[in-house]
Every structure is written in C-alpha cells, then in structure tokens.
Design an enzyme around this catalytic site. Structure first.
Site, short mmCIF file in Angstrom:
data_model
loop_
_atom_site.label_atom_id
_atom_site.label_comp_id
_atom_site.label_asym_id
_atom_site.label_seq_id
_atom_site.Cartn_x
_atom_site.Cartn_y
_atom_site.Cartn_z
CB SER A 177 -0.87 0.01 1.26
OG SER A 177 -1.53 1.25 1.40
CE1 TYR A 213 -3.67 -1.93 5.47
CE2 TYR A 213 -2.85 0.20 4.75
CZ TYR A 213 -3.47 -1.00 4.47
OH TYR A 213 -3.87 -1.28 3.18
#
Length: 198
Positions: A22, A34
């Site tokens: 990501s 994350y």
C-alpha cells in the site's frame, strides 16, 4: 501462502506471486501498524524474488488505490486525522495530488485486477522483485532501492566529519516537510490520545 506455494513453484521451475502492499507504507498518520505491515510486504517481496528467482519463480508487489464502499468508513474512522494526512501525505513540494478528485467511479477496485493478472503472465517474465502503483487509469513502476547521494570518508566517519561535510554534500537539498509551521493548531500535542488536537 508463499511458504506453501514455494515448493510446488520451484519444483515446476516457474511461478508468479503478487503481493499487496500500500502507499500507506510511505507513511500514514493514524495507521502506524498498517503502514509498517504494508512496507514490510515490500521487503518480503524483494526477499522472495531474490531467494526463488533462481528457480524461475517471480515475486512482485502492487500498491493499489481504489475507492469503494469502505471509503466512507475509512473517512469516518480517520476524520480527526484528515488535515494532518492531507498535509503530510501529499507529493513532495506541495503539488496538488492527481488523486484529489478521485471517486469510486474513476478509481474502482476493478481497475486493479488487470495489472495483477499481467504480472502473472509470460509477458511479465522479466519482472521480478518490483513494486507497482496502480489506481484509476494509472500504472507506475517504483524505482528500486538506490542511493540518492553518497559520501566516502577514508578511515570511517566521525561526528565532526559528518557535521562538516554532510550539510553540503549529503542533505543540502532536503527540508523537513513535516514541521507544519504554518499550521500551529496541529502542533499541540494531546498526550491523552497521542494525537493532534482538533
């Protein structure tokens, strides 16, 4: 999954793995875990490519950006971070993001799949250990890890030598983009929640 697939791929002398990372891995206020995990996926991708490439196995990664139903939930969950995210996650130099006007219609998840399928095809047989950004109508290959600048000091570096040479030779083109001096409201620490106020 890679550990389970590797013996089969290596045994047959071919295989393609596409990991999902990501853009959050570049730094994402409100999403420390994350971001760390997604950047770890890039390291995993490069390592698998180096370990299994000799057996004809390729491993690449994508950093997709798509908008869908979960976008509204994400916006709600990160609302208190929205200003900080907008200021610190924009491209260097303050250019307007090409994704500022992105909508679920222009950036749907369906536009991600073709690059994944292509990376698994024979047409991508020379592509290994690389990372791609894919969003909307854009597909881009990120540069592999490389030095931007370097210095060498015979006998090794000392703090005095770094103080003398680094400002002009190593970091003179850098600035701290994250001070946000023109946003004093974001420079007040809320120790209770560990986040900016507002």
């Amino acid at each position: 999954m890679i550990r389970e697939c590797a013996p089969h791929f290596c045994g047959q002398g071919a295989g393609a793995i596409v990991n999902t990372s990501s853009g959050s891995g570049f730094g994402h206020p409100s999403a420390v875990a994350y971001a760390a995990a997604k950047e770890g996926v890039v390291g995993l991708t490069r390592t698998v490519a180096r370990e299994l490439g000799r057996f004809g196995v390729r491993c690449n990664a994508i950093r997709p950006l798509a908008l869908g139903r979960s976008t509204a939930e994400y916006n709600e969950a990160t609302a208190k971070w929205s200003t900080l995210m907008a200021l610190t996650m924009r491209p260097r130099g303050g250019e307007a993001s090409q994704f500022a006007a992105a909508t679920p219609d222009t950036h749907p998840p369906a536009k991600i799949a073709p690059i994944v399928v292509w990376l698994c095809s024979d047409d991508a047989r020379a592509v290994n250990g690389r990372t791609f950004h894919v969003t909307g109508d854009l597909v881009a290959r990120f540069a592999d890890s490389q030095y931007e600048r370097q210095m060498v000091h015979d006998g090794g570096w000392t703090l005095d030598a770094l103080d003398e040479l680094a400002p002009a030779q190593l970091v003179d083109d850098l600035s701290n983009d994250f001070l946000l001096e023109d946003h004093p409201e974001l420079r007040e620490w809320d120790g209770a929640s560990g986040s900016e106020r507002g």
